[in-house]
Design a protein around this motif. Structure first.
Motif, PDB file in Angstrom:
ATOM      1  N   VAL A  83     -49.371  -8.242   0.160  1.00 25.73           N
ATOM      2  CA  VAL A  83     -48.570  -7.407   1.062  1.00 25.73           C
ATOM      3  C   VAL A  83     -47.091  -7.710   0.885  1.00 25.73           C
ATOM      4  CG1 VAL A  83     -48.277  -6.652   3.438  1.00 25.73           C
ATOM      5  CG2 VAL A  83     -50.507  -7.440   2.661  1.00 25.73           C
ATOM      6  N   ARG A  84     -46.750  -8.991   0.721  1.00 28.93           N
ATOM      7  CA  ARG A  84     -45.347  -9.341   0.465  1.00 28.93           C
ATOM      8  C   ARG A  84     -44.853  -8.699  -0.826  1.00 28.93           C
ATOM      9  NH1 ARG A  84     -45.759 -15.871   1.740  1.00 28.93           N
ATOM     10  NH2 ARG A  84     -45.528 -15.715   4.022  1.00 28.93           N
ATOM     11  N   THR A  85     -45.684  -8.763  -1.847  1.00 31.48           N
ATOM     12  CA  THR A  85     -45.304  -8.182  -3.132  1.00 31.48           C
ATOM     13  C   THR A  85     -45.099  -6.683  -3.010  1.00 31.48           C
ATOM     14  OG1 THR A  85     -46.510  -9.901  -4.338  1.00 31.48           O
ATOM     15  CG2 THR A  85     -46.019  -7.874  -5.530  1.00 31.48           C
ATOM     16  N   LEU A  86     -45.987  -6.011  -2.275  1.00 33.15           N
ATOM     17  CA  LEU A  86     -45.856  -4.565  -2.091  1.00 33.15           C
ATOM     18  C   LEU A  86     -44.557  -4.230  -1.372  1.00 33.15           C
ATOM     19  CD1 LEU A  86     -47.118  -1.793  -2.434  1.00 33.15           C
ATOM     20  CD2 LEU A  86     -48.316  -2.137  -0.260  1.00 33.15           C
ATOM     21  N   ALA A  87     -44.202  -5.035  -0.376  1.00 33.37           N
ATOM     22  CA  ALA A  87     -42.956  -4.793   0.354  1.00 33.37           C
ATOM     23  C   ALA A  87     -41.745  -4.964  -0.556  1.00 33.37           C
ATOM     24  CB  ALA A  87     -42.862  -5.737   1.549  1.00 33.37           C
ATOM     25  N   LEU A  88     -41.735  -6.017  -1.366  1.00 33.61           N
ATOM     26  CA  LEU A  88     -40.583  -6.285  -2.223  1.00 33.61           C
ATOM     27  C   LEU A  88     -40.448  -5.247  -3.334  1.00 33.61           C
ATOM     28  CD1 LEU A  88     -40.429 -10.177  -2.614  1.00 33.61           C
ATOM     29  CD2 LEU A  88     -39.478  -8.700  -0.838  1.00 33.61           C
ATOM     30  N   VAL A  89     -41.554  -4.960  -4.028  1.00 34.58           N
ATOM     31  CA  VAL A  89     -41.458  -3.970  -5.111  1.00 34.58           C
ATOM     32  C   VAL A  89     -41.159  -2.589  -4.545  1.00 34.58           C
ATOM     33  CG1 VAL A  89     -42.991  -5.280  -6.621  1.00 34.58           C
ATOM     34  CG2 VAL A  89     -43.943  -3.457  -5.200  1.00 34.58           C
ATOM     35  N   GLY A  90     -41.578  -2.356  -3.294  1.00 35.56           N
ATOM     36  CA  GLY A  90     -41.277  -1.079  -2.665  1.00 35.56           C
ATOM     37  C   GLY A  90     -39.791  -0.855  -2.489  1.00 35.56           C
ATOM     38  N   GLY A  91     -39.062  -1.923  -2.139  1.00 42.33           N
ATOM     39  CA  GLY A  91     -37.618  -1.799  -1.980  1.00 42.33           C
ATOM     40  C   GLY A  91     -36.935  -1.439  -3.283  1.00 42.33           C
ATOM     41  N   VAL A  92     -37.289  -2.136  -4.362  1.00 43.84           N
ATOM     42  CA  VAL A  92     -36.705  -1.837  -5.677  1.00 43.84           C
ATOM     43  C   VAL A  92     -37.118  -0.434  -6.116  1.00 43.84           C
ATOM     44  CG1 VAL A  92     -36.647  -2.512  -8.103  1.00 43.84           C
ATOM     45  CG2 VAL A  92     -36.625  -4.269  -6.323  1.00 43.84           C
ATOM     46  N   ALA A 106     -53.546 -13.324  -9.883  1.00 46.98           N
ATOM     47  CA  ALA A 106     -54.424 -13.231  -8.714  1.00 46.98           C
ATOM     48  C   ALA A 106     -53.742 -13.777  -7.473  1.00 46.98           C
ATOM     49  CB  ALA A 106     -55.725 -13.984  -8.980  1.00 46.98           C
ATOM     50  N   ALA A 107     -52.990 -14.875  -7.624  1.00 46.03           N
ATOM     51  CA  ALA A 107     -52.287 -15.452  -6.479  1.00 46.03           C
ATOM     52  C   ALA A 107     -51.195 -14.532  -5.971  1.00 46.03           C
ATOM     53  CB  ALA A 107     -51.690 -16.804  -6.865  1.00 46.03           C
ATOM     54  N   LEU A 108     -50.591 -13.780  -6.865  1.00 46.07           N
ATOM     55  CA  LEU A 108     -49.499 -12.893  -6.477  1.00 46.07           C
ATOM     56  C   LEU A 108     -50.002 -11.608  -5.832  1.00 46.07           C
ATOM     57  CD1 LEU A 108     -46.344 -12.751  -6.784  1.00 46.07           C
ATOM     58  CD2 LEU A 108     -46.754 -11.417  -8.860  1.00 46.07           C
ATOM     59  N   LEU A 109     -51.211 -11.184  -6.199  1.00 44.71           N
ATOM     60  CA  LEU A 109     -51.685  -9.855  -5.813  1.00 44.71           C
ATOM     61  C   LEU A 109     -52.887  -9.888  -4.883  1.00 44.71           C
ATOM     62  CD1 LEU A 109     -51.366  -8.162  -9.329  1.00 44.71           C
ATOM     63  CD2 LEU A 109     -49.745  -8.065  -7.424  1.00 44.71           C
ATOM     64  N   THR A 110     -53.118 -11.020  -4.222  1.00 42.86           N
ATOM     65  CA  THR A 110     -54.202 -11.109  -3.247  1.00 42.86           C
ATOM     66  C   THR A 110     -53.669 -11.716  -1.953  1.00 42.86           C
ATOM     67  OG1 THR A 110     -54.871 -13.286  -4.128  1.00 42.86           O
ATOM     68  CG2 THR A 110     -56.035 -11.343  -4.970  1.00 42.86           C
ATOM     69  N   GLY A 111     -54.404 -11.480  -0.871  1.00 41.55           N
ATOM     70  CA  GLY A 111     -54.058 -12.071   0.409  1.00 41.55           C
ATOM     71  C   GLY A 111     -52.704 -11.606   0.919  1.00 41.55           C
ATOM     72  N   VAL A 112     -52.045 -12.484   1.669  1.00 42.96           N
ATOM     73  CA  VAL A 112     -50.748 -12.142   2.245  1.00 42.96           C
ATOM     74  C   VAL A 112     -49.702 -11.928   1.163  1.00 42.96           C
ATOM     75  CG1 VAL A 112     -49.962 -14.547   2.492  1.00 42.96           C
ATOM     76  CG2 VAL A 112     -49.085 -12.784   4.052  1.00 42.96           C
ATOM     77  N   ASN A 113     -49.848 -12.605   0.010  1.00 46.95           N
ATOM     78  CA  ASN A 113     -48.897 -12.396  -1.074  1.00 46.95           C
ATOM     79  C   ASN A 113     -48.930 -10.962  -1.596  1.00 46.95           C
ATOM     80  OD1 ASN A 113     -47.724 -14.888  -1.091  1.00 46.95           O
ATOM     81  ND2 ASN A 113     -48.795 -15.645  -2.918  1.00 46.95           N
ATOM     82  N   ALA A 152     -42.701  -5.232   5.687  1.00 49.41           N
ATOM     83  CA  ALA A 152     -41.784  -6.368   5.736  1.00 49.41           C
ATOM     84  C   ALA A 152     -41.864  -7.079   7.070  1.00 49.41           C
ATOM     85  CB  ALA A 152     -40.359  -5.889   5.471  1.00 49.41           C
ATOM     86  N   VAL A 153     -41.919  -6.313   8.147  1.00 51.68           N
ATOM     87  CA  VAL A 153     -41.997  -6.916   9.479  1.00 51.68           C
ATOM     88  C   VAL A 153     -43.275  -7.725   9.641  1.00 51.68           C
ATOM     89  CG1 VAL A 153     -42.247  -6.371  11.937  1.00 51.68           C
ATOM     90  CG2 VAL A 153     -40.502  -5.215  10.575  1.00 51.68           C
ATOM     91  N   SER A 154     -44.344  -7.280   8.985  1.00 51.67           N
ATOM     92  CA  SER A 154     -45.638  -7.939   9.178  1.00 51.67           C
ATOM     93  C   SER A 154     -45.803  -9.218   8.363  1.00 51.67           C
ATOM     94  CB  SER A 154     -46.774  -6.967   8.848  1.00 51.67           C
ATOM     95  OG  SER A 154     -46.760  -6.630   7.462  1.00 51.67           O
ATOM     96  N   VAL A 155     -45.128  -9.321   7.205  1.00 58.37           N
ATOM     97  CA  VAL A 155     -45.429 -10.458   6.325  1.00 58.37           C
ATOM     98  C   VAL A 155     -44.214 -11.261   5.866  1.00 58.37           C
ATOM     99  CG1 VAL A 155     -47.549  -9.428   5.421  1.00 58.37           C
ATOM    100  CG2 VAL A 155     -45.373  -8.977   4.266  1.00 58.37           C
TER     101      VAL A 155
END
Length: 478
Positions: free
Chosen positions: A18-27, A9-16, A188-191
């Motif tokens: 969006v960060r997670t989506l950006a990182l997994v998107g790159g891979v 829940a901590a990884l997949l909610t809030g600002v995290n 990435a720019v946003s978060v």
């Protein structure tokens, strides 16, 4: 008052989230691009030619990825997380545009090199940024999500490539990656923060070793263009010489690609060799399978893309089943893997070259053989990787961890180059057509049965590599 979220829940909610989506998107962009490329390549060569350079598309892309991935910590330190990610995405998008507009195979290959440089950054930066963006309790879950993108890629990549190839619009498959890169850049720019947290300085990039590594792959790739055995042998000879120089240079360098013990007789070297052979075996098979299915077994681009991807699906399935094994079960998995892979490759060498109408009575045994090869790698890979970390020399644990990806990528590039050489020797470009493609399939799968056979010779060291208590320090002392 509710407590803050923890775990997933901590990884997949809030600002995290969006960060997670950006990182997994790159891979995901890097991984999906690999499967798009293998799926649409038959359509590409039919349109712009360059069949003799078929395997170069993967080899050059992966070599460029190795070099840029090695630069990732330097780029991160100089530009900060946000702009490092933006740079990687921008380079990847530029390479994708070049591929989409390529009028010839030479331009396509140049675009693949640029794509590889951007993709290598997008592959390596997320792993480096995990410690900057998340609490330590979330690191393992974040790494698991990044690794899971390769499984997603086996589903999405062939679909994108296959649909566009069937529409006779392969260029749009590369073009579709550009808005995706732009989307993840905006996230990435946003978060993602602009600056690093204080950390130790990054190690210098081992440029000489990377140059020798790239030269070895290019030598085999250059040798693969000609169907003349003497030319092929010359390329392999140059590659061997450069590889020997690479070993000598890396052993003496203060900044190395692999731990010192990797080049000494013993468990660590055997582990790296086994991992390289297994990764090479999958790459060599996957990149040509879409072409074989289309030419020899009357499959559409979409169907052939998914049929080729079942080997990676087998890898993922094997890893999921085997990763929790310990002790004797883990040793058994390592010992069984080469036997299962050898059986699968022999089956492919016998079944794939025979042209058919594409009925499931013919395709099913081929698919079973392909799954067997991927599954074999999957059941062994987690335990081989774990053993590398367990017996790494003291003081070189971080290097051992990062070197796993280096070995895998190098084996992928070299496997692609060797596959191209064997396919052309078998007749892919001359005489070509169905007879040449059948000969290429037979040569390719038959010769690569040597990979699992060699793994059998390393199994004594890889299955029982010793314990952390017997490790040596980085300077070789007990």
């Amino acid at each position: 008052m509710s407590s803050p979220p923890t775990g997933w829940a901590a990884l997949l909610t809030g600002v995290n989230a969006v960060r997670t989506l950006a990182l997994v998107g790159g891979v995901a962009l890097h991984a999906i691009n690999l499967y798009i490329g293998t799926t649409i390549l038959p359509s590409v060569v039919r349109d712009i030619g360059g069949l003799e350079f078929y395997a170069w598309n993967t080899a050059l892309f992966v070599v460029a990825s190795i070099i840029s991935a090695a630069m990732a910590t330097q780029v991160l330190g100089k530009l900060g997380p946000r702009f490092a990610y933006v740079l990687g995405a921008a380079i990847f998008a530029l390479g994708s545009l070049a591929c989409a507009l390529a009028p010839s195979m030479s331009v396509m290959l140049a675009g693949r090199v640029v794509q590889g440089f951007g993709g290598g950054l997008l592959l390596a930066l997320p792993y480096a940024m995990i410690r900057l963006l998340y609490d330590e309790a979330l690191w393992s879950r974040a790494i698991g999500l990044l690794s899971g993108m390769w499984g997603v890629a086996t589903l999405v990549g062939p679909a994108i490539g296959g649909v566009f190839a069937q529409m006779d619009a392969w260029r749009m498959a590369f073009g579709a990656l550009i808005p995706a890169a732009a989307l993840f850049t905006l996230l990435a720019v946003s978060v993602i923060p602009r600056r690093n947290t204080p950390s130790s300085p990054a190690s210098p990039v081992p440029w000489l070793q990377l140059f020798l590594l790239a030269g070895a792959v290019f030598a085999v790739s250059a040798g693969s263009v000609s169907p003349q055995l003497a030319w092929n042998a010359g390329g392999v000879a140059v590659a061997i010489a450069l590889s020997v120089l690479l070993v000598i240079t890396d052993k003496r360098a203060s900044n190395r690609l692999l731990p010192k013990d990797a080049f000494r007789p013993g468990p660590l070297g055997a582990l790296y060799l086994a991992m390289a052979l297994l990764a090479m075996m999958v790459t060599s098979t996957e990149i040509f399978s879409p072409l074989f299915f289309q030419v020899l077994h009357a499959q559409t681009p979409l169907a052939s893309g998914y049929l080729a991807a079942i080997m990676s699906a087998g890898w993922t399935l094997g890893s999921l089943i085997s990763s929790s094994a310990t002790g004797g079960r883990a040793r058994l998995a390592i010992r069984i893997a080469p036997v299962l892979a050898l059986a699968g490759l022999v089956g492919m060498a016998v079944l794939m070259p025979s042209p058919s109408d594409g009925s499931w009575q013919v395709l099913a045994p081929i698919c079973i053989a392909m799954v067997a090869v991927g599954f074999a790698v999957g059941i062994a890979w987690p335990h081989l990787s774990t053993r590398v970390l367990q017996i790494a020399p003291q003081g070189e644990e971080d290097l051992a961890a990062s070197s796993i990806m280096t070995v895998e990528l190098f084996a992928t590039a070299m496997g692609a180059a060797l596959a191209g050489m064997l396919a052309n020797l078998g007749g892919l470009s001359s005489p070509g057509g169905v007879p040449g493609t059948a000969g290429a399939a037979q040569w390719l799968f038959a010769v690569f049965t040597l990979a699992p056979a060699l793994c059998l010779l390393t199994s004594r060291h890889t299955a029982n590599p010793g314990s952390p208590a017997t490790r040596q320090t980085a300077d070789g002392t007990a």
